[in-house]
Scaffold this motif. Structure first.
Motif: not given
Length: 577
Positions: A82-91, A106-119
């Protein structure tokens, strides 16, 4: 958008494997700052034309404490990566929060995101499955019942006298066996015993011999009988392990007392210098400054091997189901990792409970404990329901903070108590206001975790701090509060028969009135609304439409009112399948 408050860490309580296929993700933001948060997630190796391919999922608002909002999502990564990030929305704006900071797009490179390497299944936190269904009952053996007067220590007093730090009333294992039908009637299905091993004091936290039972309680034969009788009734048994320190009269420490620097056991303890004592000053580490409780050096291989042998022995020989670990936070983490491996090798579903009074995440990563004594929960419930020391809003904030401090799997196994042998009796703290006590029990027994009742609280026993909280159990029914007993008995029956009442449902506060504590327990199959009125006045409340027609659980009758009047110090429980 107040970006400084937005926080996530890909570990511990913010990102963890809930089971073999599910990952839980949390994020924190400043209170009322964001309107919604969307989780961007996907496999790190899924790309098209060099652009990472991800899925969006709306995160659930999980509640607020005094300063922050919390957001939650559950995902099942198909390839366990898993790679993941957050779209944060305010008013005002939208920002994308990743491991490398904030972006306008949103960055196009997965390396920019948080990593959950393996479950990895080996990393899943696994408390014994049975703990989620257990209601504990704590027994201080010396004060529960005297079933065999031939075992009485010298100077034993008549049952029911005034407790002191150094007096005895003769409680023993036979007395506990004689009262198992009472515990079965109450409905509890787990017993936690304070120490039972040979010691000088009545509380037994100063162990003399870890391989022998204190003779005032009986012998090994009757302990085996006690465990068998408990198991016949579906009651689990947990013993108290005092591995932070021994007693002053423990053989190896007495060898140090006798032989000083020449003792072969001098490295078993934390001795700063000899002689061991100069005037009133002791020259060795102890529990607090208690001379009679010298602290073990658990980094010493001989000490480690000895204590691990003790831990395994009582499981192998007596088939106990759990260990409660005294002063667990003062023992090194590596010892507890060794402890877990040792006891789980003997009995894979043994429950490991640490006595820690503060934030305990370092011990709850799946390699040491299954739970801790959740005193932070205790303090909040006692401060609100018993003392009236905090407001309803402050109470809800603290509950949310506690829930967000740990993974859901940890919360489900948490040892939630209102009092113990180390605290004043809950009814005494409540200034003997029984209605407040009943609300505290209702909240505790309907909350996530594994609740515990301190012996006698269910019949209205009182008492200040030790030794007052260690009175003899009252067995004369004329002197017991049987109404309170039946109230708690009924709550226990709900917890054992209705999954959503206990750990079978998610917990969410629902705002209905500023003075009320109202919350929803929900699962796929059922929902429950609980409304508690801690005020000294009647409060009128509008019932949410989804609960019109639900069953009033207390009266077992349909509930059709659009508006309900919740009496002072009373409650309403609506159950809908």
């Amino acid at each position: 958008m107040f970006k400084q408050a937005i926080y996530h860490r890909p570990k511990n309580n913010f990102a963890y494997s809930y089971d073999d296929e599910t990952v839980h993700i949390r994020m924190r933001s400043m209170k009322t700052d964001l309107t919604n948060v969307i989780l961007l997630h996907g496999d790190p190796y899924m790309c098209e034309d060099g652009i990472w391919q991800h899925t969006k999922k709306e995160m659930k608002y999980a509640g607020s404490d005094e300063l922050f909002d919390y957001w939650f999502a559950e995902v099942k990564p198909p390839f366990r990566r898993l790679r993941y990030g957050f779209q944060c929305v305010s008013n005002e704006t939208t920002a994308y929060y990743t491991e490398r900071g904030f972006f306008d797009e949103a960055p196009g490179d997965s390396g920019a995101y948080f990593s959950f390497p393996f479950l990895n299944p080996a990393d899943v936190f696994c408390a014994p499955h049975w703990v989620k269904e257990t209601i504990w009952y704590q027994i201080f053996p010396e004060r529960f019942d005297n079933g065999d007067s031939t075992l009485n220590p010298p100077g034993t007093l008549p049952w029911g006298g005034v407790p002191e730090r150094d007096n005895y009333f003769g409680g023993d294992f036979q007395g506990i066996i004689n009262r198992l039908d009472y515990l079965q009637e109450l409905g509890v299905n787990g017993i936690y015993f304070t120490p039972i091993f040979k010691a000088k004091t009545n509380h037994k936290y100063d162990t003399i011999d870890y391989m022998e039972i204190d003779p005032q309680f009986g012998d090994k034969k009757i302990l085996k009988q006690l465990v068998r009788e408990c198991h016949k009734r579906g009651i689990k048994v947990m013993l108290d392990a005092v591995f932070n320190h021994s007693g002053y009269y423990f053989g190896p420490f007495q060898d140090v007392v006798k032989n000083g620097e020449q003792s072969i056991y001098k490295d078993w303890f934390h001795i700063r210098k000899f002689p061991l004592q100069e005037g009133e000053t002791i020259n060795y580490d102890a529990f607090g400054f208690e001379k009679i409780m010298p602290k073990f050096n658990t980094e010493n291989p001989e000490v480690r091997d000895y204590l691990l042998k003790v831990a395994a022995y009582w499981i192998e020989e007596f088939d106990i189901d759990g260990w409660r670990l005294d002063v667990a936070n003062e023992v090194d983490h590596q010892f507890w990792r060794d402890f877990r491996r040792t006891v789980r090798a003997v009995k894979p579903d043994v429950y490991i409970l640490g006595e820690i009074w503060h934030d305990s995440m370092p011990w709850l990563n799946g390699d040491q404990f299954d739970a801790v004594m959740n005193y932070r929960f205790s303090h909040a419930v006692v401060d609100f329901f018993a003392k009236g020391a905090i407001t309803a809003e402050e109470f809800k904030h603290e509950m949310i903070h506690i829930l967000q401090s740990y993974p859901v799997s940890v919360n489900e196994a948490a040892f939630n108590l209102l009092g113990s042998h180390d605290t004043p009796r809950i009814l005494t703290v409540a200034k003997e206001n029984k209605e407040n006590l009943m609300l505290a029990f209702l909240f505790t027994l309907s909350f996530q975790g594994s609740p515990c009742i301190y012996y006698g609280d269910e019949i209205g026993m009182t008492g200040e701090q030790d030794p007052g909280c260690r009175k003899c159990m009252i067995w004369d029914e004329e002197k017991q509060d049987r109404d309170l007993f039946q109230f708690i008995q009924k709550l226990i029956s709900f917890r054992r028969s209705i999954p959503v009442f206990g750990n079978g449902g998610d917990f969410t506060f629902k705002y209905l009135h500023p003075a009320l504590i109202s919350y929803v327990k929900s699962s796929r199959n059922e929902k429950m609304l609980l409304i508690l009125n801690p005020e000294n006045k009647l409060i009128q409340v509008d019932i949410p439409d989804e609960f019109i027609g639900a069953v009033n659980l207390w009266t077992n009758s349909p509930f059709t009112e659009r508006t309900s009047e919740i009496r002072q110090k009373h409650f309403l429980i609506l159950h809908k399948k």
